[in-house]
Structures are given as structure tokens and as C-alpha cells.
Design a protein around this motif. Structure first.
Motif, PDB file in Angstrom:
ATOM      1  N   SER A  59       1.086  -1.500   0.061  1.00  0.00           N
ATOM      2  CA  SER A  59       0.474  -0.332   0.041  1.00  0.00           C
ATOM      3  C   SER A  59       1.023   0.915  -0.121  1.00  0.00           C
ATOM      4  O   SER A  59       0.353   2.335  -0.493  1.00  0.00           O
ATOM      5  CB  SER A  59      -0.950   0.086   1.241  1.00  0.00           C
ATOM      6  N   ASP A  60       2.073   0.822   0.727  1.00  0.00           N
ATOM      7  CA  ASP A  60       3.169   2.418   0.483  1.00  0.00           C
ATOM      8  C   ASP A  60       3.225   2.820  -1.012  1.00  0.00           C
ATOM      9  O   ASP A  60       3.435   3.726  -1.338  1.00  0.00           O
ATOM     10  CB  ASP A  60       4.508   1.925   1.081  1.00  0.00           C
ATOM     11  N   GLU A  63      -0.043   4.356  -2.007  1.00  0.00           N
ATOM     12  CA  GLU A  63       0.138   5.951  -1.606  1.00  0.00           C
ATOM     13  C   GLU A  63       1.244   6.627  -2.573  1.00  0.00           C
ATOM     14  O   GLU A  63       1.352   8.127  -3.190  1.00  0.00           O
ATOM     15  CB  GLU A  63       0.936   5.899  -0.365  1.00  0.00           C
ATOM     16  N   PRO A  94      -5.277  -4.513   2.537  1.00  0.00           N
ATOM     17  CA  PRO A  94      -4.517  -2.703   2.584  1.00  0.00           C
ATOM     18  C   PRO A  94      -4.851  -2.569   1.257  1.00  0.00           C
ATOM     19  O   PRO A  94      -4.416  -0.724   1.313  1.00  0.00           O
ATOM     20  CB  PRO A  94      -2.249  -3.079   2.981  1.00  0.00           C
ATOM     21  N   VAL A  95      -4.072  -2.991  -0.096  1.00  0.00           N
ATOM     22  CA  VAL A  95      -4.562  -2.031  -1.400  1.00  0.00           C
ATOM     23  C   VAL A  95      -5.316  -1.731  -1.284  1.00  0.00           C
ATOM     24  O   VAL A  95      -5.858  -0.923  -2.414  1.00  0.00           O
ATOM     25  CB  VAL A  95      -3.507  -2.606  -2.155  1.00  0.00           C
ATOM     26  N   ARG A  97      -7.801  -1.612   0.311  1.00  0.00           N
ATOM     27  CA  ARG A  97      -8.564   0.294   1.235  1.00  0.00           C
ATOM     28  C   ARG A  97      -7.953   1.219  -0.090  1.00  0.00           C
ATOM     29  O   ARG A  97      -8.628   2.545   0.238  1.00  0.00           O
ATOM     30  CB  ARG A  97      -8.208  -0.256   2.842  1.00  0.00           C
ATOM     31  N   SER A  98      -6.713   1.168   0.052  1.00  0.00           N
ATOM     32  CA  SER A  98      -6.218   2.049   0.005  1.00  0.00           C
ATOM     33  C   SER A  98      -7.421   3.020  -1.538  1.00  0.00           C
ATOM     34  O   SER A  98      -6.843   3.941  -1.633  1.00  0.00           O
ATOM     35  CB  SER A  98      -4.196   1.913  -0.749  1.00  0.00           C
ATOM     36  N   HIS A 102      -9.128   6.446  -2.506  1.00  0.00           N
ATOM     37  CA  HIS A 102      -8.505   7.354  -4.004  1.00  0.00           C
ATOM     38  C   HIS A 102      -9.877   6.668  -4.871  1.00  0.00           C
ATOM     39  O   HIS A 102      -9.075   7.477  -6.261  1.00  0.00           O
ATOM     40  CB  HIS A 102      -7.126   6.884  -4.331  1.00  0.00           C
TER      41      HIS A 102
END
Length: 376
Positions: A59-60, A63, A94-95, A97-98, A102
Motif C-alpha cells: 500500500s505504500d 500511496e 491494505p491495497v 483499502r488504499s 482514492h
């Protein structure tokens, strides 16, 4: 610029280093590029980077890429698959959700008309599927594709032997497939989906003896008495397959054989009688047929009842079950022979004794004008 700091290394778009290198130089900062060049880069490069980041389950990276205002979370690869499709497929919550944060579309369809939720279900990622459904995601599968997926899951479970089997059972695999089926039904799958032969998943599960699958389907309102193109129900398949526990469950859930055409019901009963006389372990099947309302006095082309056949085979157990089920022991075939006459002619003393005892005790329906049991 993209390969800055990566001299001598092999370029791999799935390597996080390449993604980070690319995102250090946002499109808006490439002042030397023309508008047309920037548009081409945005169309060709950034979707690849975003999909690669989704595949890497980081997920970083997502972002980092989404810091660029030109980045579109709904960009697609050559198959029309968005980063959300890929994240749902690999099960990276997590990905997911990210991307949803967006503004990624939860109902985006790829070239095969597959939505992210369908990917999560197909790969059995329950946490991802639940999150997507909370955000309004739908399966959006074509009916034929949904039916195929349902049958595929049931078949996959049946292909894995149960723990009691000697054929290398895999309990973990069976549990995984069963969880996938539950997830599919929870996400909008149809337990009564029909294939080209009008067979439902319950037909397949029952005929394969997949008790756990039958339980799940019945819990999700599967029609226990649905008929296929041959007027066969799930109970028919369970009886033919000799799956006692499945038969019991279906009968307890209201399973009947009333929907079968009389000719097919007669053929089915005769098939079961032949099997029970040859193998006493199948005798319970006759009880199931009786419990489902099958007439045990049906005749073949020579006027013979199932009792005639059982007596001529010397099957005491089968004769006893048929007598208790209400078959007429005094019925005669077109040649004037009763079941007792057949047993006596063939020397089956145990069967003769049982029939005579039944006459002495008084059989149900006796006195109706039929011939005596001792008629020969």
C-alpha cells in the motif's frame, strides 16, 4: 531518470525499487516534456506501475503513486483489469483499502465482465470481499459465468476425498473449497443456478455424496425438490449413488420423489430393487424410496411386482422390507404366479417361510379378493 540508482541492475516493473524510482519524478515535474508526451507517459507507464504495485501488495507504493494528481486509480491494463482487480485477486486488503480511498470503482468490469468482488470470491479472500460489499460492490457476473463458477466449486470439493477415504484425503483443501462456496453464496451467488441440463448445484453435490456441500446449499435456500431435464431430483442422485447420510438429510429437509414421472419412478424403483437384491448394503435405499412415497406395487411388463423379483432372488431381507412397506404379497403376474410360488419353485425355503408367516399374521390390505399366498 527512472533507472536512477539502479545502474547495472535488471529492470523489473514488479520490483519495488523501480516503482519508487519512477515515483520520485512525478509527471507534473517533467517540465521538459510536451503535453502530448506527458499524456502518452501517463497512459502507458503509470497504469503499469500502479498495477505492479497492486500485485506486490504494498500500500505504500500505491500511496506514493497516487501523490501524482494525474494518476487515475481506475486505469486498466490491456485486459481491462484495474489495480483493484489485481489487489482483490491477490487478497491484499491494505491495497484494496488504499485504492478505494482514492476513489477506485468497486464495480469496474474487465474485458471478461469480471468485477473485483468476483475476483475476491474466486480466490477465496473473505476479508477483501466483505470490505468491497460494504462499499457497494456487486458480483456483476453473467448468469452463465456465475453458474459455471458455482458448479466448479462443487466439483472441486467432490474431487477431494473425505478424511475417511484411503485416497490421500486433504481436509485443509476441502475446508478451503467449502469456505469459498459459503463466500460465493454470501456475496450473491445463486444456490439454484441451473446448467444446460437444468441441474442445480444440489443435484451435483447429492450425486457425489458431498454432505457438507449439501448442508451449505440447503442452509442457503436451495430447492430440495428441484427437477432436472430428466425429472430427477437431488434425492434421486443421492439414492442412485448410495449416499445414505445425504439421503437422510434431503428427506429430513423435505425431499420427495413425487415430481418424477410414473414411468421414471417405476424404472428407478426397479433399478434399486435389483441393486438391493445383489448387495444387502443397499437395502436401506428401499426404505428411502418408501419414505419418499414411491409405490412398491408397481408392475413390470409381465405383471411382476418388486416382491416377485426379490422372492425369486431369495433375498429374505429385501422381501421383509417390501412386506413392511405394504406391498401386496398375494399379487400374481400374467402367468398366474405369486411371489410365494416363485420362491417355492426355486427352493428358497427361508423366503417361503417368511411369506407364509406373513399370511398367518394377516397382511395389510388382505381380503381384497386376491389369490391366497399358497396359490401355485
Amino acid at each position: 531518470e527512472i533507472s536512477l540508482g539502479l545502474v547495472g541492475s535488471e529492470m523489473c516493473i514488479r520490483d519495488r525499487r523501480e516503482i519508487e524510482a519512477a515515483t520520485r519524478f512525478p509527471i507534473r515535474a517533467w517540465e521538459s516534456r510536451t503535453v502530448q508526451e506527458l499524456a502518452l507517459i501517463s497512459t502507458a507507464l503509470m497504469p503499469v506501475l500502479l498495477c505492479a504495485a497492486a500485485h506486490n501488495s504494498d500500500s505504500d507504493d500505491i500511496e506514493l503513486l497516487m501523490e501524482d494528481e494525474a494518476m487515475n486509480p481506475n486505469c486498466c491494463d490491456y485486459d481491462g483489469r484495474s489495480p483493484l482487480h489485481i489487489a482483490a485477486c491477490v487478497g491484499s486488503l491494505p491495497v484494496v483499502r488504499s485504492l478505494v480511498f482514492h476513489k477506485a470503482s468497486v464495480n469496474e468490469l474487465d474485458r471478461w465482465h469480471v468485477a473485483p468482488l468476483a475476483e475476491a470470491v474466486r480466490c477465496n479472500h473473505a476479508d477483501v470481499a466483505d470490505f468491497l460489499m460494504e462499499r457497494g460492490a456487486k458480483l456483476n457476473m453473467k448468469p452463465r459465468d456465475l453458474t459455471h463458477l458455482t458448479f466448479q466449486i462443487v466439483t472441486e470439493f467432490s474431487d477431494n476425498p473425505p478424511p475417511s477415504s484411503s485416497l490421500s484425503p486433504n481436509p485443509a483443501r476441502r475446508a478451503h473449497v467449502l469456505a469459498k462456496l459459503r463466500l460465493l453464496l454470501r456475496c450473491g451467488g445463486d444456490p439454484n443456478a441451473m446448467n444446460d441440463d437444468q441441474r442445480r448445484p444440489l443435484h451435483l453435490a447429492a450425486s457425489n455424496g458431498a454432505l457438507e456441500v449439501v448442508e451449505v446449499l440447503l442452509d442457503n435456500k436451495a430447492d430440495v425438490n428441484a427437477l432436472d431435464r430428466w425429472s430427477a431430483s437431488a434425492l434421486t442422485g443421492a439414492i442412485q449413488g448410495g449416499h445414505e447420510s445425504v439421503c437422510d438429510l434431503l428427506v429430513a429437509s423435505g425431499g420427495r420423489l413425487d415430481g418424477m414421472k410414473r414411468a421414471e419412478q417405476r424404472a428407478f424403483l426397479w433399478q434399486t430393487i435389483h441393486r438391493a437384491c445383489a448387495d444387502e448394503s443397499a437395502l436401506y435405499l428401499i426404505d428411502r424410496l418408501v419414505a419418499c412415497g414411491v409405490d412398491v406395487n408397481v408392475l413390470d411388463l409381465e405383471g411382476r411386482t418388486p416382491l416377485h423379483f426379490a422372492a425369486s432372488r431369495g433375498s429374505v431381507a429385501c422381501v421383509r422390507i417390501l412386506l413392511n412397506a405394504g406391498t401386496r404379497p398375494d399379487a400374481c403376474d400374467v402367468f398366474g404366479n405369486s411371489a410365494l410360488a416363485n420362491a417355492r419353485a426355486l427352493g428358497y425355503k427361508a423366503v417361503v417361510d417368511l411369506l407364509l408367516q406373513y399370511e398367518n399374521d394377516g397382511f395389510a390390505g388382505g381380503g381384497g379378493g386376491g389369490l391366497s399366498l399358497i396359490h401355485i
